[in-house]
Design a protein around this motif. Structure first.
Motif, PDB file in Angstrom:
ATOM      1  N   TRP A 171      23.688  -3.246 -16.564  1.00 65.68           N
ATOM      2  CA  TRP A 171      24.318  -2.023 -17.212  1.00 65.68           C
ATOM      3  C   TRP A 171      25.590  -1.978 -16.546  1.00 65.68           C
ATOM      4  O   TRP A 171      26.616  -1.367 -17.095  1.00 65.68           O
ATOM      5  N   LEU A 172      25.697  -1.936 -15.320  1.00 62.44           N
ATOM      6  CA  LEU A 172      27.071  -1.871 -14.392  1.00 62.44           C
ATOM      7  C   LEU A 172      27.919  -2.710 -15.037  1.00 62.44           C
ATOM      8  O   LEU A 172      29.215  -2.662 -15.028  1.00 62.44           O
ATOM      9  N   LEU A 173      27.527  -4.084 -15.172  1.00 59.40           N
ATOM     10  CA  LEU A 173      28.645  -5.126 -15.748  1.00 59.40           C
ATOM     11  C   LEU A 173      29.181  -4.368 -17.108  1.00 59.40           C
ATOM     12  O   LEU A 173      30.300  -4.661 -17.359  1.00 59.40           O
ATOM     13  N   ARG A 174      28.079  -4.030 -18.065  1.00 64.09           N
ATOM     14  CA  ARG A 174      28.849  -3.350 -19.298  1.00 64.09           C
ATOM     15  C   ARG A 174      29.554  -2.354 -18.956  1.00 64.09           C
ATOM     16  O   ARG A 174      30.593  -2.378 -19.687  1.00 64.09           O
ATOM     17  N   ALA A 175      29.332  -1.235 -18.156  1.00 66.25           N
ATOM     18  CA  ALA A 175      30.228  -0.157 -17.785  1.00 66.25           C
ATOM     19  C   ALA A 175      31.477  -0.800 -17.238  1.00 66.25           C
ATOM     20  O   ALA A 175      32.441  -0.229 -17.604  1.00 66.25           O
ATOM     21  N   ALA A 208      37.165  -1.493 -17.767  1.00 71.04           N
ATOM     22  CA  ALA A 208      38.402  -2.472 -17.781  1.00 71.04           C
ATOM     23  C   ALA A 208      39.163  -2.501 -19.104  1.00 71.04           C
ATOM     24  O   ALA A 208      40.518  -2.634 -19.273  1.00 71.04           O
ATOM     25  N   GLN A 209      38.451  -2.388 -20.234  1.00 68.87           N
ATOM     26  CA  GLN A 209      39.189  -2.243 -21.606  1.00 68.87           C
ATOM     27  C   GLN A 209      39.656  -1.047 -21.723  1.00 68.87           C
ATOM     28  O   GLN A 209      40.953  -1.025 -22.134  1.00 68.87           O
TER      29      GLN A 209
END
Length: 143
Positions: A26-30, A35-36
């Protein structure tokens, strides 16, 4: 009993690991979403900086051209008072230029100068413009 408690501990540890793995995903996705978004904001900022740089270049070019034009005008106008003085010195019996300068200083019009001093219309305009230029000059050193 010892085995049962070990199995329970291993299951609890496995559940915690799965929970930690889910949290990491979840943190990686956030982080990727952030970043995007940051990349999009950076692109907008960079585009705006380029636009402002282009505007600044345009203003600078205009100022340089204006400065060149002013220097050219100054080069043309600076010798005029000396030329008028030379004209006055050529014919000491003809005081029309000095009279015209005094009259312009008192507010005489171009027509007044042509009638009272015997100057041509062009000469009277020149005297009037010279007086206006002297009135607008601010004391400063020449560049």
């Amino acid at each position: 009993m010892l085995i049962a408690s070990l199995v329970g501990a291993v299951i609890a540890l496995a559940v915690c690991c799965c929970g930690l793995l889910g949290l990491c995903l979840w943190l990686l996705r956030a982080q990727r979403i952030q970043a995007q978004r940051q990349g999009e904001r950076d692109a907008v900022r960079d585009r705006r900086i380029r636009e402002l740089g282009s505007l600044l270049d345009t203003y600078l070019e205009g100022n340089v051209r204006m400065g060149d034009d002013l220097h050219e005008l100054r080069r043309l106008v600076d010798p005029l008072p000396d030329k008028i003085g030379q004209l006055e010195l050529r014919d000491p019996n003809n005081f029309s230029f000095s009279q015209a300068a005094k009259l312009v200083g008192m507010g005489a019009t171009v027509e007044d100068l042509t009638q009272s001093c015997g100057l041509s219309h062009s000469e009277a305009e020149l005297m009037s413009k010279l007086h206006q230029a002297k009135g607008k000059q601010v004391p400063s050193g020449k560049p």
